[in-house]
Design a protein around this motif. Structure first.
Motif, PDB file in Angstrom:
ATOM      1  N   UNK A 485     -15.785  -2.903   2.846  1.00 33.09           N
ATOM      2  CA  UNK A 485     -14.568  -2.157   2.536  1.00 33.09           C
ATOM      3  C   UNK A 485     -14.341  -1.081   3.582  1.00 33.09           C
ATOM      4  N   UNK A 486     -13.088  -0.817   3.877  1.00 32.92           N
ATOM      5  CA  UNK A 486     -12.720   0.284   4.766  1.00 32.92           C
ATOM      6  C   UNK A 486     -11.502   0.983   4.180  1.00 32.92           C
ATOM      7  N   UNK A 487     -11.478   2.310   4.317  1.00 35.08           N
ATOM      8  CA  UNK A 487     -10.426   3.122   3.706  1.00 35.08           C
ATOM      9  C   UNK A 487      -9.756   3.977   4.772  1.00 35.08           C
ATOM     10  N   UNK A 488      -8.421   4.011   4.749  1.00 31.56           N
ATOM     11  CA  UNK A 488      -7.652   4.877   5.646  1.00 31.56           C
ATOM     12  C   UNK A 488      -6.557   5.564   4.833  1.00 31.56           C
ATOM     13  N   UNK A 489      -5.953   6.575   5.463  1.00 26.85           N
ATOM     14  CA  UNK A 489      -4.865   7.303   4.813  1.00 26.85           C
ATOM     15  C   UNK A 489      -3.548   6.529   4.942  1.00 26.85           C
ATOM     16  N   UNK A 490      -2.755   6.606   3.873  1.00 23.42           N
ATOM     17  CA  UNK A 490      -1.393   6.052   3.889  1.00 23.42           C
ATOM     18  C   UNK A 490      -0.452   7.122   3.348  1.00 23.42           C
ATOM     19  N   UNK A 491       0.685   7.268   3.984  1.00 25.60           N
ATOM     20  CA  UNK A 491       1.611   8.332   3.580  1.00 25.60           C
ATOM     21  C   UNK A 491       2.086   8.123   2.149  1.00 25.60           C
ATOM     22  N   UNK A 492       2.275   9.258   1.438  1.00 28.21           N
ATOM     23  CA  UNK A 492       2.684   9.234   0.037  1.00 28.21           C
ATOM     24  C   UNK A 492       3.779  10.279  -0.160  1.00 28.21           C
ATOM     25  N   UNK A 493       4.883   9.925  -0.835  1.00 30.11           N
ATOM     26  CA  UNK A 493       6.019  10.862  -0.947  1.00 30.11           C
ATOM     27  C   UNK A 493       5.685  12.152  -1.692  1.00 30.11           C
ATOM     28  N   UNK A 494       4.723  12.114  -2.599  1.00 34.36           N
ATOM     29  CA  UNK A 494       4.399  13.304  -3.389  1.00 34.36           C
ATOM     30  C   UNK A 494       3.167  14.028  -2.848  1.00 34.36           C
ATOM     31  N   UNK A 495       2.100  13.277  -2.550  1.00 33.27           N
ATOM     32  CA  UNK A 495       0.820  13.878  -2.200  1.00 33.27           C
ATOM     33  C   UNK A 495       0.573  14.005  -0.703  1.00 33.27           C
ATOM     34  N   UNK A 496       1.519  13.558   0.084  1.00 31.13           N
ATOM     35  CA  UNK A 496       1.340  13.606   1.540  1.00 31.13           C
ATOM     36  C   UNK A 496       0.589  12.401   2.052  1.00 31.13           C
ATOM     37  N   UNK A 497      -0.636  12.223   1.570  1.00 30.67           N
ATOM     38  CA  UNK A 497      -1.445  11.048   1.899  1.00 30.67           C
ATOM     39  C   UNK A 497      -2.219  10.611   0.661  1.00 30.67           C
ATOM     40  N   UNK A 498      -2.493   9.350   0.605  1.00 27.14           N
ATOM     41  CA  UNK A 498      -3.385   8.795  -0.406  1.00 27.14           C
ATOM     42  C   UNK A 498      -4.246   7.729   0.259  1.00 27.14           C
ATOM     43  N   UNK A 499      -5.442   7.463  -0.276  1.00 27.51           N
ATOM     44  CA  UNK A 499      -6.293   6.427   0.319  1.00 27.51           C
ATOM     45  C   UNK A 499      -5.759   5.019   0.074  1.00 27.51           C
ATOM     46  N   UNK A 500      -5.914   4.175   1.103  1.00 28.51           N
ATOM     47  CA  UNK A 500      -5.668   2.738   0.955  1.00 28.51           C
ATOM     48  C   UNK A 500      -6.937   2.012   1.352  1.00 28.51           C
ATOM     49  N   UNK A 501      -7.369   1.093   0.488  1.00 28.47           N
ATOM     50  CA  UNK A 501      -8.616   0.367   0.718  1.00 28.47           C
ATOM     51  C   UNK A 501      -8.340  -1.068   1.136  1.00 28.47           C
ATOM     52  N   UNK A 502      -9.010  -1.498   2.189  1.00 27.94           N
ATOM     53  CA  UNK A 502      -8.993  -2.899   2.623  1.00 27.94           C
ATOM     54  C   UNK A 502     -10.351  -3.492   2.263  1.00 27.94           C
ATOM     55  N   UNK A 557     -10.547   1.528  12.635  1.00 25.09           N
ATOM     56  CA  UNK A 557      -9.584   2.134  11.707  1.00 25.09           C
ATOM     57  C   UNK A 557      -8.240   2.388  12.386  1.00 25.09           C
ATOM     58  N   UNK A 558      -8.245   2.482  13.716  1.00 29.88           N
ATOM     59  CA  UNK A 558      -6.976   2.627  14.422  1.00 29.88           C
ATOM     60  C   UNK A 558      -6.075   1.414  14.147  1.00 29.88           C
ATOM     61  N   UNK A 559      -6.677   0.225  14.096  1.00 24.22           N
ATOM     62  CA  UNK A 559      -5.902  -0.986  13.803  1.00 24.22           C
ATOM     63  C   UNK A 559      -5.407  -0.975  12.364  1.00 24.22           C
ATOM     64  N   UNK A 560      -6.271  -0.528  11.437  1.00 23.46           N
ATOM     65  CA  UNK A 560      -5.853  -0.458  10.042  1.00 23.46           C
ATOM     66  C   UNK A 560      -4.727   0.550   9.865  1.00 23.46           C
ATOM     67  N   UNK A 561      -4.815   1.674  10.602  1.00 22.23           N
ATOM     68  CA  UNK A 561      -3.744   2.668  10.496  1.00 22.23           C
ATOM     69  C   UNK A 561      -2.424   2.135  11.047  1.00 22.23           C
ATOM     70  N   UNK A 562      -2.501   1.271  12.057  1.00 23.34           N
ATOM     71  CA  UNK A 562      -1.274   0.660  12.576  1.00 23.34           C
ATOM     72  C   UNK A 562      -0.644  -0.250  11.520  1.00 23.34           C
ATOM     73  N   UNK A 563      -1.505  -0.979  10.795  1.00 22.02           N
ATOM     74  CA  UNK A 563      -0.995  -1.839   9.720  1.00 22.02           C
ATOM     75  C   UNK A 563      -0.339  -0.995   8.632  1.00 22.02           C
ATOM     76  N   UNK A 564      -1.013   0.084   8.254  1.00 27.32           N
ATOM     77  CA  UNK A 564      -0.521   0.947   7.182  1.00 27.32           C
ATOM     78  C   UNK A 564       0.804   1.605   7.585  1.00 27.32           C
ATOM     79  N   UNK A 565       0.926   1.966   8.857  1.00 24.13           N
ATOM     80  CA  UNK A 565       2.143   2.650   9.324  1.00 24.13           C
ATOM     81  C   UNK A 565       3.386   1.786   9.162  1.00 24.13           C
ATOM     82  N   UNK A 566       3.194   0.475   9.106  1.00 29.14           N
ATOM     83  CA  UNK A 566       4.326  -0.441   8.979  1.00 29.14           C
ATOM     84  C   UNK A 566       4.686  -0.734   7.523  1.00 29.14           C
ATOM     85  N   UNK A 567       3.850  -0.256   6.588  1.00 23.03           N
ATOM     86  CA  UNK A 567       4.088  -0.556   5.169  1.00 23.03           C
ATOM     87  C   UNK A 567       5.118   0.387   4.557  1.00 23.03           C
TER      88      UNK A 567
END
Length: 567
Positions: A485-502, A557-567
């Motif tokens: 498992x790997x976890x990175x930050x994903x933007x959240x409208x209320x909390x700023x960021x929340x964890x996303x797990x792959x 995690x740089x690659x995972x953050x790129x994926x998350x940025x597109x979500x």
């Protein structure tokens, strides 16, 4: 260990009788000192145990093995061949190969700087390193010859990995032997400056252009001794090369093993079938590997209780307590170490404590998962409140030993790099405050042990709270159906960021969740809520077939953050 098959080395590899393993000493050297150099280890091994098997390379079309005496002769031949090719003290010799035991010794015997290059880089990345390092000669394995730029203007020596006559690399060594005119080791000058460069290793470059980490002969010597001692490697040990030697010069283990007179088995790739064959049949006692490789080992179909204890030296990323406990169940002895390319690989270790004997396997594994304390030949590891980048001559302040206050890991001393090659500004920033600043965030526990919380760039800030992605991963990995498992930050409208797990599901349990990923995600979130504060629980969980990784097993995690940025 005994030679496992019949093999005849090339004539140039056979040493003459009555070899004197002594380099030409620099004039006016004080009687009570000598410059430290890891080349000394192989000369000592060849003198004391000339007929002991030093290297075995079995899982290839043309298997080879070398005793210490024969291997030392090959190293000598390589040094002379490099000198004949025009290599001068301080020149860089690039090596593009899966493993390069000869080069780790022969290049420094020629007083040059070994520049090992990751074989899984893109041609453009290899070209950058060759240019930035100013490589004066390239040794390349035949399988990776395509990585060498066509317009390269320095000599290129190709090895076909045969150990037989007709191989261009063997011809290069034979030329070195002829050039030596049988002057032997006495015809090679000993390096008078122990702070001369030994290796130039380029970081993985996960956050931009890779930086060249210049190490010294002194640091390599002391780090190698420390690794041999901490891993309890000795004359009866057999070390299996799973970690590639191009990664931080193999964490100095090419020299650690020769210092300890251990036999070494080399592999071209991380092949779990071959790895388990050697675990079960070759008397392996030690190996190094990142957690992702260890996960592959314990989950391989051949995995079973070991016939002998094997020290599994873990670094490169933080292992989970679950991984450590699973290794122990099979008979491995996990040795958790921590370090960076800038610290010659490991410089801390999680030390067993006597009171751990009364703990459960799970409790002991959680303590073992910490990065621990500085080991032999290193100075203390500290966790400090990071000073401002523009603060002049800052006085470093240690965080309290409460296991909660997060600071930055710093250290100094024998096994810290000399500098970032041709990058004085990066060197200045790394040494700001009179210590090497790792960029790793950690806490200091009351017993003086360090526990990494995250890389500074990987902290997740959720609703003003700092959540450690590593701490989240530790808890999610305890789910019995999770392989990795790997976890990175994903933007959240209320909390700023929340964890996303792959998540990669364990093969034994993947079928249970086939076409029911939503049920697994619900189950995973419940698992997390029972173990983590609300702000650290993953808001999103995605099941994936694999995670992007470097060749040494670090999750990108740089690659995972790129994926998350597109979500």
């Amino acid at each position: 260990m005994d030679a496992p098959f019949t093999f005849t080395p090339t004539p140039a590899s056979i040493p003459p009788p009555d070899v004197v393993y002594r380099l030409k000493q620099p004039p006016n050297t004080p009687v009570n000192t000598h410059p430290l150099n890891p080349l000394d280890f192989v000369l000592r091994a060849a003198q004391i145990y000339p007929d002991k098997v030093a290297l075995i390379h079995p899982n290839v079309e043309h298997p080879v093995y070398y005793t210490f005496a024969i291997w030392a002769q090959r190293i000598q031949n390589l040094a002379y061949a490099l000198v004949r090719a025009g290599i001068k003290p301080g020149d860089r010799v690039a090596v593009i190969a899966p493993n390069s035991a000869d080069a780790h010794h022969g290049v420094i015997a020629a007083r040059a700087i070994l520049t090992p290059i990751n074989t899984r880089l893109k041609p453009s990345e290899v070209a950058y390193i060759l240019d930035h390092s100013g490589a004066n000669l390239i040794l390349v394995d035949f399988e990776y010859a395509h990585l060498v730029p066509r317009d390269v203007k320095v000599p290129v020596i190709i090895s076909k990995d045969t150990g037989r006559s007709g191989d261009p690399y063997e011809a290069f060594l034979a030329e070195g032997r002829r050039f030596s005119q049988e002057r032997s080791w006495g015809g090679l000058d000993a390096e008078p400056n122990e702070n001369a460069g030994a290796t130039l290793c380029y970081t993985s470059g996960t956050t931009g252009r890779p930086k060249g980490v210049l190490s010294t002969l002194r640091g390599s010597y002391l780090a190698a001794i420390a690794n041999a001692f901490e891993g309890q490697i000795n004359r009866d040990s057999t070390y299996l090369w799973i970690l590639p030697m191009f990664h931080a010069a193999g964490w100095t283990y090419p020299w650690s093993n020769t210092f300890a007179f251990a036999s070494q088995i080399t592999l071209r790739t991380v092949n779990y079938t071959h790895i388990w064959q050697h675990f079960l049949n070759s008397g392996v006692t030690h190996y190094c590997g990142a957690p992702t490789v260890q996960i592959g080992i314990i989950n391989d179909p051949q995995a079973r209780k070991l016939p002998q204890p094997i020290a599994a030296i873990i670094a490169g990323a933080a292992p989970t307590a679950y991984l450590i406990s699973e290794l122990e169940k099979l008979g491995f002895k996990p040795v958790h170490v921590y370090g960076l390319t800038e610290t010659y690989g490991p410089f801390t270790r999680s030390y067993d404590q006597p009171n751990w004997d009364n703990l459960s396997l799970t409790e002991r594994a959680r303590l073992m998962a910490r990065q621990g304390q500085a080991f032999a030949t290193a100075q203390e590891v500290r966790v400090i409140i990071p000073p401002a980048d523009d603060e002049q001559n800052p006085v470093l302040r240690d965080v309290p030993r409460d296991g909660k206050t997060v600071g930055e890991i710093v250290t100094r001393g024998n096994i810290v790099m000399k500098e970032y090659f041709r990058d004085p500004e990066a060197t200045r920033k790394a040494f700001h405050g009179g210590n090497f600043r790792s960029g790793d965030l950690a806490v200091m526990h009351p017993d003086g042990t360090v526990a990494v919380m995250d890389r500074s760039k990987d902290i997740i800030i959720s609703g003003g709270e700092n959540a450690s992605s590593l701490a989240i991963e530790q808890e999610l990995a305890s789910h019995p159906h999770v392989l990795e498992v790997s976890v990175v930050a994903r933007s959240h409208p209320k909390w700023g960021e929340r964890p996303m797990a792959f998540v990669i599901l364990h093969p034994q349990h993947a079928t249970k969740w086939a076409d029911r990923h939503h049920d697994f995600i619900k189950d995973m979130k419940e698992h997390a809520k029972a173990r983590l504060p609300g702000f650290a629980c993953p808001e999103w969980v995605e099941i994936v077939p694999e995670l992007p990784k470097t060749s040494t097993g670090k999750i990108l995690k740089t690659e995972l953050r790129r994926i998350v940025a597109k979500l």
